[in-house]
Design a protein around this motif. Structure first.
Motif, PDB file in Angstrom:
ATOM      1  N   TYR A 693       0.834  -1.203   0.000  1.00  0.00           N
ATOM      2  CA  TYR A 693       0.000   0.000   0.000  1.00  0.00           C
ATOM      3  C   TYR A 693       0.870   1.255   0.000  1.00  0.00           C
ATOM      4  O   TYR A 693       0.573   2.230  -0.685  1.00  0.00           O
ATOM      5  CB  TYR A 693      -0.918   0.002   1.224  1.00  0.00           C
ATOM      6  CG  TYR A 693      -1.754   1.271   1.308  1.00  0.00           C
ATOM      7  CD1 TYR A 693      -2.889   1.423   0.506  1.00  0.00           C
ATOM      8  CD2 TYR A 693      -1.383   2.305   2.151  1.00  0.00           C
ATOM      9  CE1 TYR A 693      -3.638   2.585   0.562  1.00  0.00           C
ATOM     10  CE2 TYR A 693      -2.123   3.469   2.225  1.00  0.00           C
ATOM     11  CZ  TYR A 693      -3.259   3.611   1.426  1.00  0.00           C
ATOM     12  OH  TYR A 693      -3.987   4.757   1.471  1.00  0.00           O
ATOM     13  N   ARG A 696       2.318   2.921  -3.268  1.00  0.00           N
ATOM     14  CA  ARG A 696       1.514   3.838  -4.076  1.00  0.00           C
ATOM     15  C   ARG A 696       2.016   5.275  -3.907  1.00  0.00           C
ATOM     16  O   ARG A 696       2.050   6.044  -4.878  1.00  0.00           O
ATOM     17  CB  ARG A 696       0.037   3.741  -3.666  1.00  0.00           C
ATOM     18  CG  ARG A 696      -0.886   4.648  -4.482  1.00  0.00           C
ATOM     19  CD  ARG A 696      -2.351   4.435  -4.077  1.00  0.00           C
ATOM     20  NE  ARG A 696      -3.240   5.264  -4.870  1.00  0.00           N
ATOM     21  CZ  ARG A 696      -3.549   6.534  -4.596  1.00  0.00           C
ATOM     22  NH1 ARG A 696      -3.013   7.106  -3.524  1.00  0.00           N
ATOM     23  NH2 ARG A 696      -4.374   7.219  -5.368  1.00  0.00           N
ATOM     24  N   TYR A 697       2.407   5.632  -2.683  1.00  0.00           N
ATOM     25  CA  TYR A 697       2.949   6.974  -2.435  1.00  0.00           C
ATOM     26  C   TYR A 697       4.187   7.215  -3.298  1.00  0.00           C
ATOM     27  O   TYR A 697       4.350   8.275  -3.909  1.00  0.00           O
ATOM     28  CB  TYR A 697       3.302   7.118  -0.949  1.00  0.00           C
ATOM     29  CG  TYR A 697       4.152   8.324  -0.638  1.00  0.00           C
ATOM     30  CD1 TYR A 697       3.598   9.598  -0.565  1.00  0.00           C
ATOM     31  CD2 TYR A 697       5.523   8.196  -0.417  1.00  0.00           C
ATOM     32  CE1 TYR A 697       4.375  10.705  -0.287  1.00  0.00           C
ATOM     33  CE2 TYR A 697       6.316   9.288  -0.142  1.00  0.00           C
ATOM     34  CZ  TYR A 697       5.735  10.544  -0.078  1.00  0.00           C
ATOM     35  OH  TYR A 697       6.517  11.649   0.189  1.00  0.00           O
ATOM     36  N   GLY A 762      -1.926   4.152 -13.371  1.00  0.00           N
ATOM     37  CA  GLY A 762      -2.151   3.563 -12.060  1.00  0.00           C
ATOM     38  C   GLY A 762      -2.552   4.558 -10.991  1.00  0.00           C
ATOM     39  O   GLY A 762      -2.689   4.188  -9.826  1.00  0.00           O
ATOM     40  N   VAL A 763      -2.743   5.821 -11.358  1.00  0.00           N
ATOM     41  CA  VAL A 763      -3.076   6.849 -10.366  1.00  0.00           C
ATOM     42  C   VAL A 763      -4.196   7.723 -10.924  1.00  0.00           C
ATOM     43  O   VAL A 763      -4.064   8.320 -11.999  1.00  0.00           O
ATOM     44  CB  VAL A 763      -1.864   7.725 -10.025  1.00  0.00           C
ATOM     45  CG1 VAL A 763      -2.255   8.764  -8.963  1.00  0.00           C
ATOM     46  CG2 VAL A 763      -0.696   6.881  -9.546  1.00  0.00           C
TER      47      VAL A 763
END
Length: 798
Positions: A693, A696-697, A762-763
């Protein structure tokens, strides 16, 4: 032949007893006009001279028996009247023989064979050393008299002596005074070895070589040797302790510890005592405990938990806060324990008498030395004087042990990690310390994973706008300039000679100039570079010989090229110097600012320089577990982040006018309010986000530098502006408060732009705020926002 294997017996020496050297010395004292000497020695000398046999060399000691009282009177002049027969050790012997003719009562009791005048020499290393020392002293006398060797007239040697009364080792200094001994050759003077004494160092050749080249049998020693023995146990024990303590790396070395305990017993003069060393080792400002480094502590073996050991350390610090002197508890009993409950640990261990001594370094308590005896009243206050000389040595050794531990930890950190920041150094040190302890039990021990959980990330970037385009343009300008220079020479050459190849060269120059003036592709750049480096060089080398008038022009062309790359490098150099200046200025500014921010709350900081400067900050409770972390510190850092980017933009704006190649910067922040975990990657030797998770940042961070505003071709980041990318409304609300505050401080211009951003791979769902930096208004005194001066109301917001 090695020195340790030298054969010795007294037959090696020609030794004769003679009283004449002593009598001559007494006569000299009288002749020098001392009236006391005449009264003391005059009548005695006259009585001895009445017996000619006492003035001649004596080989048969039975000659002395009829005159024993007279001989005793003569030899007693060698020792002060205050020297007690029962307390002092002294004797007179034949030169280099173990046979005495006079000795004190104590000397007779300790060192003579029962019923004889012969010294009892042990058949061990001590005896061997005595014999070798005696031989060396004999050669010293020979070489001093016949070779000018500089040596004293006496020898001093220290030997261990097992005291039969106490069972302890004492150290005795043997002094042999040879002022009343003369040496002479037997028959003709033997030839001295050429290198017997080195004229440069005054060192003599090894003993085994002297024995072979200059046998002692060729000389005779005549006179009397005066022997004095002094107890130097305290001095020698301190010296031996010093040597042992300076050699050790840690008190955990069992052999050295046993040795030190024996030395302390000799120093105090009691056999049945135990010593302990309790260290207070600090690593990164807090105490650490391990069986490895505290194995010889009498105190810690009764304590299990860290809190108990911390409490005991505090007790010792209180006890020795205002004194450096040892404390003696003559009797450990209920009364003493009632007064100081910590003494019960020693009582339970069988101790009934105790000395505790502080070990300090630069005024700080780094440990205590414990000495306990099982007999009540064994220690008196007077014992402090005995042990005080040893205390600085134990303190120095303990400091050395602490330094060795820290060096081991530093070595592990450098091998397993890399140079680390002070804010997180404690974590690496803790891991290295555990690794060192585990490795003592298991050589295959692994380093534990370094991870910080629940930290808040802050990302900021000061990017040089269009750096790739600017770099490409500088390359184009240099190539075009160089092509034009070559064309001038080629045109001139065609006017001088007919050479059809020159027309083909000119055609290529025009073609390459045209392609370089448009978008310069990588393939074209390689072709042009090859053309200038090969074909043009070959043609110019030919023209220098074929057309002499072009020599100067060609030389000027080559002189204009950069010697490192052999190409025109004007514009690229200006660009690279400009970008380097921007990067260095911004990097220094950010580094300086973050050092100040560290004072507010410790955080992990990393900075990278490429075509600009970007940095990561990670802050949270796990970074500094010994300090209380709350939301105010996080808000503080976010305000710092925005302030740093605004002031960095001002710096680069002012710098642009000073650059040979003007450059602009854009400023970018990624807001992320959810805590993440970071772990240290040993392979890359850097921190990275941990967990699926959290990754993602990192993905968002890497893709937003060129993100566009949704439904437009406009890039979010623009020169002179700060863009803040976020995904949650509360993040925007928080940063708006900081923006409003800085607009009030005239760091930022009024107004806030709000955008939706294009979808990235993806974002989705990213938004942004954008605000303009105020370049027009002069910097006010509060241009730099001091984090410590920001009010709670400003941080918390409305």
């Amino acid at each position: 032949m090695k020195p340790g294997t030298l054969h010795f017996d007294e037959s090696l020496f020609n030794s004769r007893l003679s009283l004449r050297p002593l009598i001559e010395a007494l006569k000299k004292a009288i002749a020098e006009g001392n009236p006391g000497s005449q009264k003391l020695y005059g009548e005695l000398i006259a009585k001895i001279e009445a017996f000619p046999e006492l003035l001649a060399p004596i080989t048969d000691l039975s000659i002395l028996k009829p005159h024993s009282e007279l001989i005793e009177m003569l030899l007693s002049t060698l020792f002060p009247p205050t020297s007690s027969q029962n307390e002092n050790l002294y004797a007179v012997s034949m030169p280099f023989r173990y046979e005495t003719i006079y000795s004190s009562s104590l000397f007779q009791m300790l060192f003579l064979k029962p019923g004889s005048n012969e010294v009892n020499i042990p058949n061990d290393k001590i005896g061997s050393n005595l014999n070798e020392d005696k031989m060396m002293f004999a050669y010293n006398m020979i070489l001093k008299k016949y070779c000018g060797y500089v040596a004293p007239e006496w020898s001093r040697t220290v030997y261990p002596y097992p005291d039969p009364a106490s069972g302890l080792i004492k150290y005795l200094e043997l002094q042999v005074d040879a002022r009343f001994v003369d040496v002479m050759p037997v028959g003709e003077m033997p030839k001295m070895p050429e290198n017997a004494v080195c004229p440069r160092t005054n060192r003599i050749m090894p003993l085994n070589e002297l024995v072979e080249q200059l046998p002692l049998k060729q000389f005779v020693f005549e006179g009397i040797a005066v022997i004095r023995i002094n107890d130097v146990t305290e001095k020698e024990t301190i010296s031996l302790m010093k040597n042992s303590l300076l050699k050790i790396n840690a008190f955990s070395e069992a052999g050295v510890y046993t040795e030190l305990q024996e030395y302390m017993r000799s120093l105090i003069g009691l056999k049945d005592i135990r010593i302990g060393i309790t260290p207070f080792f600090k690593v990164n400002g807090h105490y650490v405990y391990s069986e490895l480094h505290s194995s010889h502590s009498l105190l810690y073996k009764h304590l299990d938990s860290i809190s108990e050991k911390d409490e005991m350390g505090d007790c010792c610090k209180d006890l020795f806060a205002e004194t450096n002197s040892p404390v003696v508890f003559e009797n450990l009993d209920e009364a003493a324990i009632t007064e100081m409950k910590e003494l019960k640990h020693y009582y339970d261990d069988g101790g009934r008498s105790l000395i505790i001594s502080p070990l300090k370094h630069n005024g700080e308590l780094i440990g205590v030395m414990e000495i306990i005896a099982n007999e009540p009243g064994a220690f008196k206050a007077s014992f402090i004087n005995k042990i005080e000389p040893a205390i600085p040595l134990f303190a120095l050794a303990l400091e050395k042990s602490s330094e060795s531990l820290n060096n081991q930890i530093d070595k592990v950190i450098k091998e397993k990690f890399t140079a680390v920041q002070p804010a997180v150094e404690w974590k690496f040190t803790e891991a290295a310390f555990k690794y060192i302890l585990n490795r003592h039990e298991n050589e295959d021990a692994k380093m534990e994973r370094i991870i910080f959980e629940g930290v808040y990330p802050l990302y900021g970037a000061i990017d040089i706008r269009n750096s790739s385009t600017e770099r490409a343009q500088s390359i184009q300008l240099d190539i075009i300039e160089q092509l034009q220079m070559t064309k001038v020479i080629i045109k001139k050459a065609q006017g001088e000679i007919f050479f059809p190849l020159l027309q083909e060269i000119e055609f290529k120059i025009d073609k390459y100039t045209s392609s370089a003036s448009d978008i310069l592709l990588s393939e074209d750049e390689i072709q042009i570079h090859d053309f200038l480096q090969r074909q043009i060089v070959d043609v110019f080398d030919h023209l220098k010989g074929a057309v002499p008038s072009l020599k100067k022009d060609i030389a000027g062309y080559f002189a204009a090229l950069d010697p490192q790359v052999n190409m025109i490098y004007h514009h690229r150099k200006e660009y690279e110097e400009s970008i380097a200046r921007v990067n260095n200025t911004v990097a220094r500014f950010v580094d300086k600012e973050q050092k100040e921010a560290q004072k507010v709350f410790p955080h992990y900081f990393e900075r990278y320089v490429t075509d600009g400067v970007d940095f990561n900050v990670y802050i949270g409770q796990s970074i500094a577990p010994r300090r209380k972390f709350d939301a105010l510190y996080l808000r503080n850092m976010k305000m710092w982040q925005l302030s740093v980017l605004a002031r960095a933009a001002r710096i680069t704006n002012r710098l642009a006018g000073e650059l040979a190649h003007p450059l602009n910067t854009t400023q970018l922040i990624l807001a992320h309010s959810i805590p993440i975990s970071i772990s240290f990657r040993n392979e890359e030797r850097k921190f990275d986000v941990d967990g699926a998770y959290n990754i993602r940042y990192e993905i968002i961070k890497k893709r937003i530098d060129k993100v566009r505003i949704k439904d437009s071709m406009e890039r979010l980041t623009q020169p002179g502006k700060i863009a803040i990318v976020y995904s949650q409304p509360k993040e925007a609300a928080e940063y708006k408060e900081y923006i409003e505050f800085m607009q009030n401080q005239k760091l930022l211009k009024p107004g806030i732009e709000k955008f939706d951003l294009e979808e990235l791979q993806g974002v989705v769902g990213l938004k942004a705020l954008r605000v303009e930096v105020n370049f027009e208004e002069a910097a006010k005194p509060n241009d730099k926002i001091e984090l410590s001066s920001v009010t709670t109301h400003q941080l918390i917001g409305r």
